[in-house]
Design a protein around this motif. Sequence first.
Motif, PDB file in Angstrom:
ATOM      1  N   VAL A  15      15.660   5.559  -7.867  1.00 26.96           N
ATOM      2  CA  VAL A  15      14.806   4.390  -8.102  1.00 26.96           C
ATOM      3  C   VAL A  15      15.604   3.190  -8.590  1.00 26.96           C
ATOM      4  CG1 VAL A  15      12.845   3.502  -9.413  1.00 26.96           C
ATOM      5  CG2 VAL A  15      12.789   5.845  -8.552  1.00 26.96           C
ATOM      6  N   TRP A  16      16.454   3.408  -9.575  1.00 22.06           N
ATOM      7  CA  TRP A  16      17.127   2.263 -10.182  1.00 22.06           C
ATOM      8  C   TRP A  16      18.580   2.202  -9.767  1.00 22.06           C
ATOM      9  CZ3 TRP A  16      15.814  -2.130 -12.109  1.00 22.06           C
ATOM     10  CH2 TRP A  16      16.737  -2.864 -12.843  1.00 22.06           C
ATOM     11  N   MET A  37       7.105  11.802 -12.554  1.00 18.49           N
ATOM     12  CA  MET A  37       5.949  11.804 -11.660  1.00 18.49           C
ATOM     13  C   MET A  37       5.929  10.543 -10.795  1.00 18.49           C
ATOM     14  SD  MET A  37       2.015  11.372 -12.960  1.00 18.49           S
ATOM     15  CE  MET A  37       2.447   9.885 -13.841  1.00 18.49           C
ATOM     16  N   TRP A  38       6.272   9.397 -11.367  1.00 19.48           N
ATOM     17  CA  TRP A  38       6.243   8.135 -10.613  1.00 19.48           C
ATOM     18  C   TRP A  38       7.295   8.111  -9.511  1.00 19.48           C
ATOM     19  CZ3 TRP A  38       1.849   6.094 -11.111  1.00 19.48           C
ATOM     20  CH2 TRP A  38       1.189   6.054 -12.325  1.00 19.48           C
ATOM     21  N   ALA A  39       8.466   8.661  -9.778  1.00 20.00           N
ATOM     22  CA  ALA A  39       9.507   8.741  -8.748  1.00 20.00           C
ATOM     23  C   ALA A  39       9.070   9.670  -7.618  1.00 20.00           C
ATOM     24  CB  ALA A  39      10.816   9.216  -9.363  1.00 20.00           C
ATOM     25  N   ASN A  40       8.404  10.766  -7.980  1.00 21.73           N
ATOM     26  CA  ASN A  40       7.883  11.679  -6.958  1.00 21.73           C
ATOM     27  C   ASN A  40       6.815  10.995  -6.107  1.00 21.73           C
ATOM     28  OD1 ASN A  40       9.556  13.735  -7.835  1.00 21.73           O
ATOM     29  ND2 ASN A  40       8.014  14.616  -9.190  1.00 21.73           N
ATOM     30  N   PHE A  41       5.917  10.249  -6.755  1.00 15.99           N
ATOM     31  CA  PHE A  41       4.892   9.509  -6.009  1.00 15.99           C
ATOM     32  C   PHE A  41       5.552   8.534  -5.034  1.00 15.99           C
ATOM     33  CE2 PHE A  41       1.367   9.786  -9.482  1.00 15.99           C
ATOM     34  CZ  PHE A  41       1.133  11.102  -9.147  1.00 15.99           C
ATOM     35  N   SER A  42       6.576   7.838  -5.497  1.00 17.67           N
ATOM     36  CA  SER A  42       7.284   6.889  -4.632  1.00 17.67           C
ATOM     37  C   SER A  42       7.855   7.585  -3.405  1.00 17.67           C
ATOM     38  CB  SER A  42       8.421   6.204  -5.390  1.00 17.67           C
ATOM     39  OG  SER A  42       7.926   5.359  -6.388  1.00 17.67           O
ATOM     40  N   LEU A  97      14.325   0.506  -6.108  1.00 17.60           N
ATOM     41  CA  LEU A  97      13.397  -0.562  -6.502  1.00 17.60           C
ATOM     42  C   LEU A  97      13.649  -1.829  -5.694  1.00 17.60           C
ATOM     43  CD1 LEU A  97      11.138  -1.597  -8.337  1.00 17.60           C
ATOM     44  CD2 LEU A  97      12.896  -2.213 -10.006  1.00 17.60           C
ATOM     45  N   ILE A  98      14.898  -2.183  -5.492  1.00 18.36           N
ATOM     46  CA  ILE A  98      15.228  -3.378  -4.712  1.00 18.36           C
ATOM     47  C   ILE A  98      14.725  -3.242  -3.278  1.00 18.36           C
ATOM     48  CG2 ILE A  98      17.140  -4.706  -3.714  1.00 18.36           C
ATOM     49  CD1 ILE A  98      18.684  -4.085  -6.364  1.00 18.36           C
ATOM     50  N   LEU A  99      14.955  -2.081  -2.658  1.00 15.11           N
ATOM     51  CA  LEU A  99      14.486  -1.872  -1.286  1.00 15.11           C
ATOM     52  C   LEU A  99      12.956  -1.898  -1.207  1.00 15.11           C
ATOM     53  CD1 LEU A  99      16.959   0.866  -0.013  1.00 15.11           C
ATOM     54  CD2 LEU A  99      16.868  -1.546   0.659  1.00 15.11           C
ATOM     55  N   SER A 100      12.303  -1.314  -2.214  1.00 11.39           N
ATOM     56  CA  SER A 100      10.837  -1.334  -2.241  1.00 11.39           C
ATOM     57  C   SER A 100      10.313  -2.761  -2.318  1.00 11.39           C
ATOM     58  CB  SER A 100      10.299  -0.537  -3.436  1.00 11.39           C
ATOM     59  OG  SER A 100      10.491   0.841  -3.247  1.00 11.39           O
ATOM     60  N   VAL A 101      10.882  -3.546  -3.188  1.00  9.89           N
ATOM     61  CA  VAL A 101      10.426  -4.930  -3.365  1.00  9.89           C
ATOM     62  C   VAL A 101      10.730  -5.757  -2.112  1.00  9.89           C
ATOM     63  CG1 VAL A 101      10.778  -7.038  -4.704  1.00  9.89           C
ATOM     64  CG2 VAL A 101      10.493  -4.856  -5.876  1.00  9.89           C
ATOM     65  N   LEU A 102      11.916  -5.604  -1.546  1.00  7.87           N
ATOM     66  CA  LEU A 102      12.254  -6.348  -0.321  1.00  7.87           C
ATOM     67  C   LEU A 102      11.294  -6.004   0.822  1.00  7.87           C
ATOM     68  CD1 LEU A 102      16.162  -6.225  -0.232  1.00  7.87           C
ATOM     69  CD2 LEU A 102      14.705  -8.213  -0.651  1.00  7.87           C
ATOM     70  N   VAL A 134       3.487  -0.741  -0.545  1.00  9.40           N
ATOM     71  CA  VAL A 134       3.103  -1.447  -1.777  1.00  9.40           C
ATOM     72  C   VAL A 134       2.971  -0.444  -2.920  1.00  9.40           C
ATOM     73  CG1 VAL A 134       1.261  -2.779  -2.892  1.00  9.40           C
ATOM     74  CG2 VAL A 134       2.020  -3.392  -0.590  1.00  9.40           C
ATOM     75  N   GLY A 135       2.345   0.698  -2.639  1.00  7.18           N
ATOM     76  CA  GLY A 135       2.207   1.737  -3.655  1.00  7.18           C
ATOM     77  C   GLY A 135       3.558   2.248  -4.130  1.00  7.18           C
ATOM     78  N   ALA A 136       4.505   2.434  -3.211  1.00  7.11           N
ATOM     79  CA  ALA A 136       5.843   2.887  -3.598  1.00  7.11           C
ATOM     80  C   ALA A 136       6.532   1.871  -4.496  1.00  7.11           C
ATOM     81  CB  ALA A 136       6.688   3.163  -2.360  1.00  7.11           C
ATOM     82  N   SER A 137       6.345   0.601  -4.199  1.00  9.01           N
ATOM     83  CA  SER A 137       6.924  -0.442  -5.037  1.00  9.01           C
ATOM     84  C   SER A 137       6.339  -0.377  -6.457  1.00  9.01           C
ATOM     85  CB  SER A 137       6.668  -1.811  -4.406  1.00  9.01           C
ATOM     86  OG  SER A 137       7.214  -2.824  -5.181  1.00  9.01           O
ATOM     87  N   LEU A 138       5.031  -0.208  -6.528  1.00  8.73           N
ATOM     88  CA  LEU A 138       4.372  -0.138  -7.841  1.00  8.73           C
ATOM     89  C   LEU A 138       4.781   1.119  -8.609  1.00  8.73           C
ATOM     90  CD1 LEU A 138       0.801  -1.386  -6.850  1.00  8.73           C
ATOM     91  CD2 LEU A 138       2.589  -2.664  -8.073  1.00  8.73           C
TER      92      LEU A 138
END
Length: 154
Positions: A119-120, A51-56, A124-129, A35-39
């Motif tokens: 990410v894009w 930074m957000w891509a690294n967190f993911s 993002l699609i894999l995270s959401v799925l 969930v965190g990776a999706s966010l």
Amino acid sequence: MSDVSSRAIGPASTAEVAGHPIHPMLVPIPIACFVGASLTDIAYVVTAEIMWANFSAWLLVVGVVFGVLAAIAGLTDFLGNRLVRSQTPAWPHLIGNAIALILAIFNALIHTRDAWTSVWPVGLILSVLTVLILPVTGWLGRALVYRHGVGVAR
């Protein structure tokens, strides 16, 4: 006098420590990470802050590691007791979680690329799925415990 607390009211968990099933102890970690990776993927798409891509990427790695551990414990319970396999929600729970974990593994590999291409749009699609599968498999897992008494001792 018998010890009532050691009697199982449903199919027993095979993978346990001191009478506590391991699978339900581990599953919150990959759930929170996925969930965190999706966010954080959404935050990266909106802000373009690396930074957000690294967190993911880190959340996915930790989620996959603990997801594999939870899957091993869950598979041990599933294969170790035919009464667990005979419960109606057991197979969809197993298959759904396997699909979510496979998606997360592919997502972790995709997140090894540079930030924008990781990410894009595929990351993002894999995270959401992955996150969309988790409430369904969580519901099924809850049914295994609360309706069918899997791993519950009294």
